[in-house]
Design a protein around this motif. Structure first.
Motif, PDB file in Angstrom:
ATOM      1  N   SER A  96      56.176  38.133  34.778  1.00  0.00           N
ATOM      2  CA  SER A  96      56.303  39.220  35.758  1.00  0.00           C
ATOM      3  C   SER A  96      55.083  39.367  36.642  1.00  0.00           C
ATOM      4  O   SER A  96      55.044  40.239  37.512  1.00  0.00           O
ATOM      5  N   ALA A  97      54.062  38.555  36.441  1.00  0.00           N
ATOM      6  CA  ALA A  97      52.811  38.690  37.196  1.00  0.00           C
ATOM      7  C   ALA A  97      52.900  37.904  38.498  1.00  0.00           C
ATOM      8  O   ALA A  97      52.683  36.698  38.520  1.00  0.00           O
ATOM      9  N   ASP A  98      53.220  38.602  39.583  1.00  0.00           N
ATOM     10  CA  ASP A  98      53.340  37.932  40.881  1.00  0.00           C
ATOM     11  C   ASP A  98      52.533  38.683  41.924  1.00  0.00           C
ATOM     12  O   ASP A  98      51.932  39.712  41.664  1.00  0.00           O
ATOM     13  N   GLY A  99      52.523  38.141  43.135  1.00  0.00           N
ATOM     14  CA  GLY A  99      51.854  38.793  44.242  1.00  0.00           C
ATOM     15  C   GLY A  99      52.785  39.735  44.983  1.00  0.00           C
ATOM     16  O   GLY A  99      53.948  39.918  44.599  1.00  0.00           O
ATOM     17  N   THR A 100      52.286  40.331  46.068  1.00  0.00           N
ATOM     18  CA  THR A 100      53.094  41.287  46.824  1.00  0.00           C
ATOM     19  C   THR A 100      53.227  40.927  48.297  1.00  0.00           C
ATOM     20  O   THR A 100      53.886  41.644  49.042  1.00  0.00           O
ATOM     21  N   ASP A 101      52.603  39.831  48.746  1.00  0.00           N
ATOM     22  CA  ASP A 101      52.600  39.496  50.168  1.00  0.00           C
ATOM     23  C   ASP A 101      52.102  40.686  50.995  1.00  0.00           C
ATOM     24  O   ASP A 101      52.692  41.059  52.008  1.00  0.00           O
ATOM     25  N   GLY A 102      51.011  41.273  50.547  1.00  0.00           N
ATOM     26  CA  GLY A 102      50.416  42.401  51.257  1.00  0.00           C
ATOM     27  C   GLY A 102      49.486  41.945  52.364  1.00  0.00           C
ATOM     28  O   GLY A 102      49.844  41.105  53.186  1.00  0.00           O
TER      29      GLY A 102
ATOM     30  N   HIS B  63      43.086  48.724  39.057  1.00  0.00           N
ATOM     31  CA  HIS B  63      42.231  47.904  39.895  1.00  0.00           C
ATOM     32  C   HIS B  63      42.763  46.507  40.128  1.00  0.00           C
ATOM     33  O   HIS B  63      42.442  45.870  41.123  1.00  0.00           O
ATOM     34  N   SER B  64      43.591  45.973  39.200  1.00  0.00           N
ATOM     35  CA  SER B  64      44.062  44.612  39.402  1.00  0.00           C
ATOM     36  C   SER B  64      44.961  44.504  40.623  1.00  0.00           C
ATOM     37  O   SER B  64      45.362  43.411  41.002  1.00  0.00           O
ATOM     38  N   ARG B  65      45.287  45.653  41.250  1.00  0.00           N
ATOM     39  CA  ARG B  65      45.952  45.581  42.548  1.00  0.00           C
ATOM     40  C   ARG B  65      45.080  44.821  43.545  1.00  0.00           C
ATOM     41  O   ARG B  65      45.576  44.243  44.500  1.00  0.00           O
ATOM     42  N   TRP B  66      43.753  44.864  43.363  1.00  0.00           N
ATOM     43  CA  TRP B  66      42.872  44.072  44.226  1.00  0.00           C
ATOM     44  C   TRP B  66      43.169  42.577  44.045  1.00  0.00           C
ATOM     45  O   TRP B  66      43.006  41.795  44.973  1.00  0.00           O
ATOM     46  N   ALA B  67      43.579  42.196  42.832  1.00  0.00           N
ATOM     47  CA  ALA B  67      43.844  40.790  42.551  1.00  0.00           C
ATOM     48  C   ALA B  67      45.176  40.347  43.123  1.00  0.00           C
ATOM     49  O   ALA B  67      45.321  39.206  43.559  1.00  0.00           O
ATOM     50  N   TYR B  68      46.167  41.217  43.109  1.00  0.00           N
ATOM     51  CA  TYR B  68      47.516  40.729  43.454  1.00  0.00           C
ATOM     52  C   TYR B  68      48.034  41.237  44.783  1.00  0.00           C
ATOM     53  O   TYR B  68      49.061  40.760  45.269  1.00  0.00           O
ATOM     54  N   TRP B  69      47.368  42.193  45.420  1.00  0.00           N
ATOM     55  CA  TRP B  69      47.894  42.814  46.629  1.00  0.00           C
ATOM     56  C   TRP B  69      48.116  41.794  47.750  1.00  0.00           C
ATOM     57  O   TRP B  69      49.110  41.835  48.469  1.00  0.00           O
ATOM     58  N   SER B  70      47.228  40.854  47.879  1.00  0.00           N
ATOM     59  CA  SER B  70      47.275  39.918  49.002  1.00  0.00           C
ATOM     60  C   SER B  70      48.083  38.660  48.723  1.00  0.00           C
ATOM     61  O   SER B  70      48.498  37.968  49.655  1.00  0.00           O
ATOM     62  N   ILE B  71      48.327  38.364  47.453  1.00  0.00           N
ATOM     63  CA  ILE B  71      48.882  37.061  47.064  1.00  0.00           C
ATOM     64  C   ILE B  71      50.371  36.960  47.398  1.00  0.00           C
ATOM     65  O   ILE B  71      51.093  37.950  47.395  1.00  0.00           O
ATOM     66  N   ALA B  72      50.827  35.739  47.671  1.00  0.00           N
ATOM     67  CA  ALA B  72      52.236  35.490  47.995  1.00  0.00           C
ATOM     68  C   ALA B  72      53.150  36.033  46.912  1.00  0.00           C
ATOM     69  O   ALA B  72      52.875  35.910  45.711  1.00  0.00           O
ATOM     70  N   GLY B  73      54.252  36.635  47.325  1.00  0.00           N
ATOM     71  CA  GLY B  73      55.205  37.190  46.375  1.00  0.00           C
ATOM     72  C   GLY B  73      55.880  36.154  45.521  1.00  0.00           C
ATOM     73  O   GLY B  73      56.466  36.484  44.483  1.00  0.00           O
ATOM     74  N   SER B  74      55.819  34.891  45.924  1.00  0.00           N
ATOM     75  CA  SER B  74      56.414  33.814  45.139  1.00  0.00           C
ATOM     76  C   SER B  74      55.400  33.164  44.205  1.00  0.00           C
ATOM     77  O   SER B  74      55.732  32.216  43.499  1.00  0.00           O
ATOM     78  N   MET B  75      54.163  33.658  44.234  1.00  0.00           N
ATOM     79  CA  MET B  75      53.117  33.083  43.410  1.00  0.00           C
ATOM     80  C   MET B  75      53.007  33.837  42.089  1.00  0.00           C
ATOM     81  O   MET B  75      52.975  35.068  42.073  1.00  0.00           O
ATOM     82  N   PHE B  76      52.964  33.078  40.969  1.00  0.00           N
ATOM     83  CA  PHE B  76      52.809  33.656  39.631  1.00  0.00           C
ATOM     84  C   PHE B  76      51.522  33.106  39.018  1.00  0.00           C
ATOM     85  O   PHE B  76      51.535  32.060  38.369  1.00  0.00           O
ATOM     86  N   PRO B  77      50.411  33.791  39.216  1.00  0.00           N
ATOM     87  CA  PRO B  77      49.122  33.234  38.798  1.00  0.00           C
ATOM     88  C   PRO B  77      48.914  33.174  37.291  1.00  0.00           C
ATOM     89  O   PRO B  77      48.002  32.495  36.832  1.00  0.00           O
ATOM     90  N   ARG B  78      49.704  33.899  36.511  1.00  0.00           N
ATOM     91  CA  ARG B  78      49.544  33.930  35.056  1.00  0.00           C
ATOM     92  C   ARG B  78      50.819  33.388  34.422  1.00  0.00           C
ATOM     93  O   ARG B  78      51.762  34.134  34.169  1.00  0.00           O
ATOM     94  N   PRO B  79      50.896  32.091  34.143  1.00  0.00           N
ATOM     95  CA  PRO B  79      52.126  31.512  33.580  1.00  0.00           C
ATOM     96  C   PRO B  79      52.530  32.108  32.235  1.00  0.00           C
ATOM     97  O   PRO B  79      53.687  31.994  31.840  1.00  0.00           O
ATOM     98  N   GLU B  80      51.577  32.757  31.530  1.00  0.00           N
ATOM     99  CA  GLU B  80      51.958  33.388  30.268  1.00  0.00           C
ATOM    100  C   GLU B  80      52.659  34.723  30.494  1.00  0.00           C
ATOM    101  O   GLU B  80      53.198  35.305  29.553  1.00  0.00           O
ATOM    102  N   PHE B  81      52.657  35.223  31.737  1.00  0.00           N
ATOM    103  CA  PHE B  81      53.280  36.503  32.059  1.00  0.00           C
ATOM    104  C   PHE B  81      54.272  36.302  33.212  1.00  0.00           C
ATOM    105  O   PHE B  81      53.887  36.340  34.379  1.00  0.00           O
TER     106      PHE B  81
END
Length: 583
Positions: A304-310, A284-302
């Motif tokens: 590999s957590a980026d967006g997909t520019d969907g 389900h967290s695809r709902w969180a990251y599907w739309s976000i910019a591919g250069s955006m890393f919303p979780r600095p502790e992770f």
């Protein structure tokens, strides 16, 4: 018309034998069930556990989102998200029976249906022997089967009636389908649990399903004509929503975005949400990251957590927000936007011209943030974004306060601003080369990137919200409005609008009046990107309208085509599956 059919060759096996998937299942708490706990929990876990897969971004969720006017997914820069053209066709309503997005949506719903049938077959004999735990679980599976069949009715105009895995499905349409679903829900509504653990279907959820069924019944009876909303249906909507509202068991959340955070499991507004705590293997967290910019890393502790520019917001949908307010919607409505990042004032001034290249690493070009407390902005994301930046070693650049938060660099795509500019989300986005660059379009950050996830993308503890109190108020408001009770409808809509008081300066003002167009807009403002917009457009007579990159006005497109694989698989059976009108 009734036909006895199979769905696809694969789903045929699923519907017969119900064990054709090997996805890892959630293990429910067996202590809830008492005697024969393992057998009961083992029966319902595969059915409950699959619902989030149904709502995966490239399955049923994408099938509701992309064909509506609230989202658009271009072929990003001619490099990303083409996927055989399925998203382009879905948005333009040029889809055919071979569209993979439609086939995936159909296959996942029917697979989930097969799992409910499997559970029912295990639970029914135990219930008949007097096992109360099995009886309670059986009621939930009957309700879940009805819910999944409502998804089928909403998108393909049919339900698959099936009680025994050794039988073929019986296809019901129109009033027969409505009557069947109503009878299924009514058979359990007075006996199903009222307070089971999170993630379980309760009496309130069944009331909500019944309200949805009657609200949309006019469309389901005649999906291609002008809906005839009967007073009987509207009275039923009001009755079932009254039951939920008057129960006193739910309340509207003061902070809108708390509904979609890690801690939403205990939010009193949620009526039914998929329990995803414990870093379960859910998508389900695809709902969180599907739309976000591919250069955006919303979780600095992770890292590999980026967006997909969907997908991005369709500009026409954003315009409905702009037209509704005399000021920036971000200032007027707490549901539109929540600022969480801190932009240094000196740096903010530098961005007014939007022409400056990458910031130099001065005190005014970044700020320091604790990785565990950093939170990207939420809601409608536009303009230049701020987030952590990686160094040459692939790790985030640190500072005394934790990690450095910079304007996000445009590192993805093939646009002229790649590697030399910031991510700057613009309103305009379309299917042209320039309009499909990776920065184009406002983005949706409604769901939080989970803090319990090891990578922020494939795992999440944010419960997937499928039914909540605000929708219940809005269903009642619409039923009242269609019944001539404008004052009652206005009161319900304003109850929702004015409840978001956590940020008082952004609490929407109450409306002075209400008509069907305003009602339609209010559902969009409250429920955006939750899977409702396509159905709302059909019910309000707006699905044949034109919007960015969509001019098709064929009423046949209100229903999706039955996947060609399903039609072919059923062709050798007497009473084969009949393709939907217009395909």
């Amino acid at each position: 018309m009734r036909n006895r059919i199979i769905t696809t060759a694969t789903i045929f096996v699923c519907l017969l034998f119900w064990n054709c998937t090997d996805l890892e299942e959630e293990r429910l708490d067996e202590a809830e069930f008492g005697g024969q706990a393992e057998l009961v929990s083992g029966a319902i876990a595969p059915a409950y556990g699959y619902v989030s897969w149904v709502w995966r971004h490239t399955n049923y969720y994408g099938l509701q989102l992309i064909p509506s006017d609230e989202a658009i997914l271009p072929y990003r820069g001619g490099t990303d998200w083409f996927d055989g053209g399925k998203f382009l066709a879905a948005h333009q309503h040029s889809f055919t029976p071979t569209n993979d997005l439609i086939a995936d949506g159909w296959n996942e719903v029917t697979t989930n249906l097969s799992r409910t049938i499997a559970a029912i077959e295990v639970l029914r004999p135990l219930a008949e022997e007097g096992n109360s735990e099995a009886s309670e679980a059986l009621y939930e599976m009957v309700a879940l089967r009805a819910y999944l069949n409502m998804l089928m009715l909403d998108s393909w105009g049919l339900v698959l009636k099936k009680d025994d895995s050794n039988d073929l499905s019986e296809v019901l349409r129109a009033q027969e389908a409505i009557d069947y679903l109503e009878s299924e829900l009514l058979s359990v509504v007075d006996v199903i649990n009222t307070n089971k653990a999170p993630g379980r279907i309760t009496q309130a959820a069944v009331w909500g399903f019944l309200a949805r069924l009657h609200l949309n019944a006019a469309v389901y009876r005649d999906p291609y004509g002008t809906p005839n909303f009967t007073q009987e249906d509207m009275n039923a909507v009001i009755q079932y929503t009254d039951n939920i509202i008057n129960s006193g068991n739910f309340s509207l959340s003061a902070e809108y975005f708390d509904l979609f955070n890690d801690e939403n499991n205990s939010n009193p507004e949620l009526i039914w949400a998929l329990d995803q705590r414990g870093v379960l293997n859910r998508e389900h967290s695809r709902w969180a990251y599907w739309s976000i910019a591919g250069s955006m890393f919303p979780r600095p502790e992770f890292p590999s957590a980026d967006g997909t520019d969907g997908p991005a917001f369709n500009p026409d949908f954003i315009q409905s927000w702009i037209d509704a307010y005399d000021e920036d919607p971000a200032e007027a409505d707490a549901r539109f936007y929540q600022r969480n990042t801190i932009v240094p004032e000196a740096q903010l001034l530098d961005f007014e011209g939007r022409e400056k290249l990458l910031a130099t690493e001065t005190d005014n070009s970044y700020y320091c943030a604790d990785p565990l407390t950093f939170e990207m902005d939420r809601g409608v994301i536009r303009g230049t974004q701020w987030g952590p930046r990686k160094g040459e070693d692939g790790k985030f650049i640190t500072c005394d306060g934790g990690v450095r938060i910079y304007p996000v660099q445009q590192r993805k795509g093939n646009a002229p601003d790649r590697d030399v500019a910031y991510v700057d989300h613009t309103l305009e986005v379309d299917f042209s080369l320039e309009g499909s660059y990776h920065n184009t379009g406002y983005r949706c950050a409604k769901y939080q990137f989970s803090r319990t996830s090891p990578n922020g993308n494939n795992f999440s503890s944010v419960d997937l919200v499928l039914l909540r109190l605000a929708e219940v108020y809005l269903m009642r408001a619409e039923a009242k409005l269609r019944s001539g009770d404008s004052a009652g409808a206005l009161a319900d809509v304003n109850m929702v609008r004015t409840s978001r008081t956590a940020r008082p300066e952004q609490t929407p003002e109450p409306l002075a009046s209400l008509d069907l167009d305003t009602m339609f807009n209010e559902r969009g403002f409250e429920l955006y990107w939750e899977g409702f917009r396509r159905g709302d457009q059909i019910r309000f007579g707006k699905y044949e309208d034109s919007w960015t990159e969509k001019t098709d006005d064929d009423p046949n497109k209100r229903l999706f085509p039955i996947p060609q694989s399903a039609v072919d698989a059923a062709s050798g059976i007497d009473g084969f599956l009949e393709q939907n009108q217009g395909y």
